[in-house]
Design a protein around this motif. Sequence first.
Motif, PDB file in Angstrom:
ATOM      1  N   ASP A 419       0.838  -1.199   0.000  1.00  0.00           N
ATOM      2  CA  ASP A 419       0.000   0.000   0.000  1.00  0.00           C
ATOM      3  C   ASP A 419       0.877   1.254   0.000  1.00  0.00           C
ATOM      4  OD1 ASP A 419       0.948   0.315   2.594  1.00  0.00           O
ATOM      5  OD2 ASP A 419      -0.904  -0.333   3.552  1.00  0.00           O
ATOM      6  N   SER A 420       0.253   2.422   0.194  1.00  0.00           N
ATOM      7  CA  SER A 420       0.987   3.690   0.106  1.00  0.00           C
ATOM      8  C   SER A 420       2.032   3.841   1.203  1.00  0.00           C
ATOM      9  CB  SER A 420       0.009   4.864   0.169  1.00  0.00           C
ATOM     10  OG  SER A 420      -0.741   4.825   1.382  1.00  0.00           O
ATOM     11  N   LEU A 421       1.890   3.044   2.289  1.00  0.00           N
ATOM     12  CA  LEU A 421       2.867   3.104   3.384  1.00  0.00           C
ATOM     13  C   LEU A 421       3.945   2.030   3.252  1.00  0.00           C
ATOM     14  CD1 LEU A 421       0.469   3.759   6.411  1.00  0.00           C
ATOM     15  CD2 LEU A 421       1.825   5.426   5.109  1.00  0.00           C
ATOM     16  N   GLY A 422       3.883   1.276   2.154  1.00  0.00           N
ATOM     17  CA  GLY A 422       4.866   0.229   1.936  1.00  0.00           C
ATOM     18  C   GLY A 422       4.547  -1.084   2.623  1.00  0.00           C
ATOM     19  N   LYS A 423       3.376  -1.188   3.228  1.00  0.00           N
ATOM     20  CA  LYS A 423       2.987  -2.424   3.908  1.00  0.00           C
ATOM     21  C   LYS A 423       2.253  -3.350   2.930  1.00  0.00           C
ATOM     22  CE  LYS A 423       2.604  -0.294   8.483  1.00  0.00           C
ATOM     23  NZ  LYS A 423       1.720  -0.050   9.664  1.00  0.00           N
ATOM     24  N   PRO A 424       2.529  -4.642   2.994  1.00  0.00           N
ATOM     25  CA  PRO A 424       1.883  -5.562   2.050  1.00  0.00           C
ATOM     26  C   PRO A 424       0.374  -5.649   2.276  1.00  0.00           C
ATOM     27  CG  PRO A 424       3.067  -6.783   3.747  1.00  0.00           C
ATOM     28  CD  PRO A 424       3.443  -5.343   3.918  1.00  0.00           C
ATOM     29  N   TYR A 425      -0.354  -5.680   1.180  1.00  0.00           N
ATOM     30  CA  TYR A 425      -1.797  -5.859   1.268  1.00  0.00           C
ATOM     31  C   TYR A 425      -2.115  -7.281   1.735  1.00  0.00           C
ATOM     32  CZ  TYR A 425      -3.285  -1.532  -1.078  1.00  0.00           C
ATOM     33  OH  TYR A 425      -3.559  -0.226  -1.400  1.00  0.00           O
ATOM     34  N   ALA A 426      -3.098  -7.405   2.604  1.00  0.00           N
ATOM     35  CA  ALA A 426      -3.586  -8.717   3.035  1.00  0.00           C
ATOM     36  C   ALA A 426      -5.045  -8.577   3.435  1.00  0.00           C
ATOM     37  CB  ALA A 426      -2.768  -9.248   4.219  1.00  0.00           C
ATOM     38  N   ILE A 427      -5.813  -9.645   3.225  1.00  0.00           N
ATOM     39  CA  ILE A 427      -7.233  -9.610   3.574  1.00  0.00           C
ATOM     40  C   ILE A 427      -7.395  -9.765   5.080  1.00  0.00           C
ATOM     41  CG2 ILE A 427      -9.451 -10.797   3.337  1.00  0.00           C
ATOM     42  CD1 ILE A 427      -8.605 -11.597   0.524  1.00  0.00           C
ATOM     43  N   LYS A 428      -8.154  -8.853   5.683  1.00  0.00           N
ATOM     44  CA  LYS A 428      -8.463  -8.932   7.100  1.00  0.00           C
ATOM     45  C   LYS A 428      -9.700  -9.790   7.321  1.00  0.00           C
ATOM     46  CE  LYS A 428      -9.891  -6.026  11.018  1.00  0.00           C
ATOM     47  NZ  LYS A 428     -10.187  -4.623  11.440  1.00  0.00           N
ATOM     48  N   THR A 429     -10.747  -9.524   6.536  1.00  0.00           N
ATOM     49  CA  THR A 429     -11.990 -10.286   6.681  1.00  0.00           C
ATOM     50  C   THR A 429     -12.872 -10.074   5.457  1.00  0.00           C
ATOM     51  OG1 THR A 429     -13.879 -10.704   8.154  1.00  0.00           O
ATOM     52  CG2 THR A 429     -13.278  -8.415   7.810  1.00  0.00           C
ATOM     53  N   SER A 430     -13.836 -10.946   5.273  1.00  0.00           N
ATOM     54  CA  SER A 430     -14.843 -10.757   4.226  1.00  0.00           C
ATOM     55  C   SER A 430     -16.101 -10.205   4.873  1.00  0.00           C
ATOM     56  CB  SER A 430     -15.142 -12.076   3.512  1.00  0.00           C
ATOM     57  OG  SER A 430     -15.600 -13.060   4.423  1.00  0.00           O
ATOM     58  N   HIS A 431     -16.923  -9.535   4.072  1.00  0.00           N
ATOM     59  CA  HIS A 431     -18.156  -8.933   4.574  1.00  0.00           C
ATOM     60  C   HIS A 431     -19.347  -9.415   3.763  1.00  0.00           C
ATOM     61  CE1 HIS A 431     -16.482  -5.965   7.430  1.00  0.00           C
ATOM     62  NE2 HIS A 431     -15.449  -5.931   6.603  1.00  0.00           N
ATOM     63  N   ARG A 432     -20.518  -9.268   4.350  1.00  0.00           N
ATOM     64  CA  ARG A 432     -21.747  -9.639   3.661  1.00  0.00           C
ATOM     65  C   ARG A 432     -21.923  -8.823   2.385  1.00  0.00           C
ATOM     66  NH1 ARG A 432     -24.390  -9.349   9.329  1.00  0.00           N
ATOM     67  NH2 ARG A 432     -24.815 -11.533   9.850  1.00  0.00           N
ATOM     68  N   ALA A 433     -22.655  -9.398   1.432  1.00  0.00           N
ATOM     69  CA  ALA A 433     -22.956  -8.688   0.190  1.00  0.00           C
ATOM     70  C   ALA A 433     -23.697  -7.395   0.512  1.00  0.00           C
ATOM     71  CB  ALA A 433     -23.810  -9.565  -0.720  1.00  0.00           C
ATOM     72  N   GLY A 434     -23.324  -6.312  -0.174  1.00  0.00           N
ATOM     73  CA  GLY A 434     -23.968  -5.030   0.053  1.00  0.00           C
ATOM     74  C   GLY A 434     -23.323  -4.193   1.140  1.00  0.00           C
ATOM     75  N   SER A 435     -22.346  -4.743   1.849  1.00  0.00           N
ATOM     76  CA  SER A 435     -21.668  -3.976   2.893  1.00  0.00           C
ATOM     77  C   SER A 435     -20.981  -2.748   2.293  1.00  0.00           C
ATOM     78  CB  SER A 435     -20.634  -4.846   3.603  1.00  0.00           C
ATOM     79  OG  SER A 435     -21.258  -5.925   4.268  1.00  0.00           O
ATOM     80  N   PHE A 436     -20.903  -1.690   3.068  1.00  0.00           N
ATOM     81  CA  PHE A 436     -20.290  -0.420   2.660  1.00  0.00           C
ATOM     82  C   PHE A 436     -20.990   0.180   1.430  1.00  0.00           C
ATOM     83  CE2 PHE A 436     -16.937  -3.188   4.439  1.00  0.00           C
ATOM     84  CZ  PHE A 436     -16.625  -2.469   5.583  1.00  0.00           C
ATOM     85  N   ASP A 437     -22.259  -0.208   1.240  1.00  0.00           N
ATOM     86  CA  ASP A 437     -23.063   0.279   0.105  1.00  0.00           C
ATOM     87  C   ASP A 437     -22.438  -0.072  -1.236  1.00  0.00           C
ATOM     88  OD1 ASP A 437     -25.092   1.439   1.695  1.00  0.00           O
ATOM     89  OD2 ASP A 437     -23.881   3.245   2.007  1.00  0.00           O
ATOM     90  N   ILE A 438     -21.684  -1.153  -1.287  1.00  0.00           N
ATOM     91  CA  ILE A 438     -21.121  -1.627  -2.554  1.00  0.00           C
ATOM     92  C   ILE A 438     -22.165  -2.475  -3.265  1.00  0.00           C
ATOM     93  CG2 ILE A 438     -19.360  -3.080  -3.621  1.00  0.00           C
ATOM     94  CD1 ILE A 438     -17.457  -2.232  -1.395  1.00  0.00           C
TER      95      ILE A 438
END
Length: 451
Positions: A419-438
Amino acid sequence: MTDDSDPLAFEQIEKVQIDADKLQEGMFVCELDRPWTESPFVFQGFMLNSPEDVMRVRDCCKWVYIDVKKSRHAKPGQSGSLSTPASTEKSQFKPSFSAIAVDSNETPKSGRGLLGSFSRILKRGDGPCPDESFPQALKTSVQNRVHTNRLVKTIMKDIRLGKSIDTPAAKEAVAACVDNVMMNQDAGLLLTRLRNRDEYTSEHSLNVAIISIAFGRHLGMDRKQLNVVGLCGLLHDMGKMLTPLDILNKPGRLNEDEMEIMKRHPADGREILLDTQEVMDSVIDTAFGHHERLNGEGYPLGIAGNDIPLYTRIVTIADVYDAITGDRIYRQGETAETALGILHRNAGSAFDESLVVKFIQTIGTYPLGTVVEMTNGEVGIVVDNNPRQRLRPKIKLLLDHDKQPRQPTIINLTTNPADSLGKPYAIKTSHRAGSFDIDLSQHIQSYIKRI
């Protein structure tokens, strides 16, 4: 409304730390010396069933935690034995999920357990065909889904009016679903994630058909068998059309009397299909038996084990998975990860253990369209999967760490992006469909318009 009579309980863990070089077959690994997302293992917890399983863990970790309650303990005095006395009872254990982490095109080995019987029952041929272009397959799948969903609603309406099922039309619709899955399985499965709460019953039947076809394809079924299992899935719940609407659409848990009425739908489905021309016995058996459970605790007959036909066991797993992940009037659907975890915990008791292993391989931990949150707080959706590194998919990032819209960017976790801070991307968790209004449907339609 829900027709689940009992909640699925979580199991307690009693864990002990052990060096990896002291691991033995029969131990149940419940925690690693690193995040699970940095390992090749799909699920968080698995049995060491072979020397190969032990070596996979040793290659990855210096030490792990063992779940004492789930382990078949080593004999006293052996290196790596646990302090808890060995049980004299014959234990029933889940299969190793290190085996699930391998390429999903792996085929069952003949003669070994239930999977051995599948290789004799199913005409395997040369295995699944290579997938065609995803964009074109997605466009075709959308068109077919609209047509088939309309047909399912017509069938359901006809049943309520006392009319016969249009079997040739149903078979034609299933054949189109088979064509789509054979063309590109991911495209077909992606569309099962689109939900309309007001059309749950019809969408559920269509989803179970598509999921069952994809599952059968992974098991090595030929096209004729895929058409059968697809029709089993499409018509499995037709008995609910004779269930009173106030019970079928009740926004909450059923009481005891309502549950008894709901439990009539397998028998009603059987009667409907017996009066329908050109319907195979397997389809009738599935409508009647999709609520039976491997341990005999299902309904309507309480049959168990291999008395439950193969096609019924396949559709049962697809049915439960879609029911858990689907939105209802009274609740939001769970994540694929949650649904697969429930199936895993109940494998060998409620569900066919060997089939559950293969089903997890079919679906994957993060199916296309899954909303995922990264460890740095950014949010995106899964747009592609790596069959050999299932926990490292391609992700389209949509929100920044403050959950505000960002410039959409696709990252491939197999390349260890930072990412922008140089830290590797990794998945923290999955969310239900529609979460965050996506809205997944908007992303699919936008994608199709560019084809």
